[in-house]
Design an enzyme around this catalytic site. Sequence first.
Site, mmCIF file in Angstrom:
data_model
loop_
_atom_site.group_PDB
_atom_site.id
_atom_site.type_symbol
_atom_site.label_atom_id
_atom_site.label_comp_id
_atom_site.label_asym_id
_atom_site.label_seq_id
_atom_site.Cartn_x
_atom_site.Cartn_y
_atom_site.Cartn_z
ATOM 1 N N GLU A 8 1.281 -1.061 -0.532
ATOM 2 C CA GLU A 8 -0.098 0.189 -0.017
ATOM 3 C C GLU A 8 0.360 1.103 -0.429
ATOM 4 O O GLU A 8 1.410 1.035 0.441
ATOM 5 C CB GLU A 8 -1.026 -0.122 1.449
ATOM 6 C CG GLU A 8 -1.584 1.535 1.436
ATOM 7 C CD GLU A 8 -3.061 1.841 0.133
ATOM 8 O OE1 GLU A 8 -2.542 2.643 -0.321
ATOM 9 O OE2 GLU A 8 -3.466 0.537 0.030
ATOM 10 N N ASN A 61 4.905 2.172 -3.096
ATOM 11 C CA ASN A 61 4.936 3.060 -4.364
ATOM 12 C C ASN A 61 4.640 0.888 -4.750
ATOM 13 O O ASN A 61 5.902 0.174 -5.287
ATOM 14 C CB ASN A 61 5.962 3.785 -5.391
ATOM 15 C CG ASN A 61 4.224 3.813 -6.675
ATOM 16 O OD1 ASN A 61 3.797 2.968 -7.086
ATOM 17 N ND2 ASN A 61 4.963 5.394 -6.707
ATOM 18 N N ASP A 119 -8.014 1.866 -8.554
ATOM 19 C CA ASP A 119 -7.725 2.956 -9.028
ATOM 20 C C ASP A 119 -8.069 2.906 -10.513
ATOM 21 O O ASP A 119 -7.556 2.408 -11.351
ATOM 22 C CB ASP A 119 -7.093 4.125 -8.856
ATOM 23 C CG ASP A 119 -8.085 5.297 -9.073
ATOM 24 O OD1 ASP A 119 -8.334 5.102 -9.876
ATOM 25 O OD2 ASP A 119 -6.994 6.321 -8.367
ATOM 26 N N ASP A 127 -15.250 -3.543 -10.176
ATOM 27 C CA ASP A 127 -16.903 -3.295 -10.337
ATOM 28 C C ASP A 127 -16.972 -2.115 -11.412
ATOM 29 O O ASP A 127 -18.315 -1.810 -12.205
ATOM 30 C CB ASP A 127 -17.450 -2.884 -8.610
ATOM 31 C CG ASP A 127 -16.313 -1.171 -8.919
ATOM 32 O OD1 ASP A 127 -15.580 -1.108 -8.276
ATOM 33 O OD2 ASP A 127 -17.354 0.128 -8.738
ATOM 34 N N THR A 166 -12.905 -8.556 -0.762
ATOM 35 C CA THR A 166 -12.539 -7.378 -0.259
ATOM 36 C C THR A 166 -13.804 -6.386 0.197
ATOM 37 O O THR A 166 -14.678 -6.440 0.068
ATOM 38 C CB THR A 166 -12.284 -6.228 -1.397
ATOM 39 O OG1 THR A 166 -12.733 -5.634 -2.527
ATOM 40 C CG2 THR A 166 -11.293 -7.285 -2.090
ATOM 41 N N GLU A 167 -13.315 -4.898 1.435
ATOM 42 C CA GLU A 167 -14.042 -4.376 1.692
ATOM 43 C C GLU A 167 -15.407 -3.762 0.605
ATOM 44 O O GLU A 167 -16.584 -3.782 0.533
ATOM 45 C CB GLU A 167 -13.648 -3.046 2.594
ATOM 46 C CG GLU A 167 -12.872 -3.384 3.647
ATOM 47 C CD GLU A 167 -11.566 -4.160 3.281
ATOM 48 O OE1 GLU A 167 -11.106 -4.863 4.120
ATOM 49 O OE2 GLU A 167 -10.962 -4.145 2.420
ATOM 50 N N TYR A 168 -14.617 -3.325 -0.504
ATOM 51 C CA TYR A 168 -15.651 -2.794 -1.832
ATOM 52 C C TYR A 168 -16.231 -3.605 -2.689
ATOM 53 O O TYR A 168 -17.332 -3.705 -2.743
ATOM 54 C CB TYR A 168 -14.746 -2.331 -2.670
ATOM 55 C CG TYR A 168 -13.689 -1.304 -2.270
ATOM 56 C CD1 TYR A 168 -14.663 0.132 -1.941
ATOM 57 C CD2 TYR A 168 -12.112 -0.885 -2.960
ATOM 58 C CE1 TYR A 168 -14.140 1.142 -2.065
ATOM 59 C CE2 TYR A 168 -11.940 0.561 -2.245
ATOM 60 C CZ TYR A 168 -12.609 1.578 -1.688
ATOM 61 O OH TYR A 168 -12.079 2.862 -1.200
ATOM 62 N N GLU A 169 -16.218 -5.301 -2.423
ATOM 63 C CA GLU A 169 -16.969 -5.481 -3.555
ATOM 64 C C GLU A 169 -17.862 -6.315 -2.593
ATOM 65 O O GLU A 169 -18.617 -6.486 -3.370
ATOM 66 C CB GLU A 169 -15.859 -7.805 -3.457
ATOM 67 C CG GLU A 169 -16.567 -8.670 -3.954
ATOM 68 C CD GLU A 169 -15.561 -9.687 -3.829
ATOM 69 O OE1 GLU A 169 -16.067 -10.803 -4.539
ATOM 70 O OE2 GLU A 169 -14.042 -9.517 -3.768
#
Length: 215
Positions: free
Chosen positions: A69, A96, A118, A154, A193-196
């Site tokens: 990260e 990075n 991103d 997504d 993942t949290e986003y998923e």
Amino acid sequence: MRLRNKPWAKPLIENNPDLIVTKPSEYCGKWKTRFEKEAPLFIEIGMGKGGFIMEMASRHPENNYIGIEIQTTVAAIVLRKQIETRLPNLQLICANGSGLSEYFEENEVAGIYLNFSDPWPKTRQEKRRLTYKTFLKQYQYVLSNKGCLEFKTDNRGLFEYTLVSFNNYGMNFNQVFLDLHKDEEAMIENVMTEYEDKFSKKGQPIYKISASFKS
């Protein structure tokens, strides 16, 4: 995920060098020294709040995992969780993700995860997408001959771009899902993942590609 820097984040990272690395090039070819035992190494580039990489490490003690990260605060959030859990097969990197070929030796990595990266949707931002050809070149370098690259998103635009990018690079497609969560067999082993979790609950399709490089 973009968060403002928190004053506690940097000191937390500095005080836990046994769990997180800020100069990963120093361990190029020597990552096995960071773990309790030598095992296949898997990395996630852009680990969010760490839900995916920590769950993978918990489910698969036979493997070693590294979460990468770039944002200090985000890395520190995951570090706080790792301080509590102390998963012996998980290490973190705050750096990075574009420097993989400096962080890992050729063929040192067994698998790479790109989860909800991103999308950088503007044309002038193409080179920043983690599935752009210059990134693929680095993945190919660090991955073992049987190594796999797994990508989830997504974002349909990024998904379509990635399909073309992988194809143009000459990669082999192992699996392609247009709506991952509708495939019951695939979901048995799926780690969200949290986003998923967030997007799937809204009914949005989750796209996934599993691919490898031709030897």
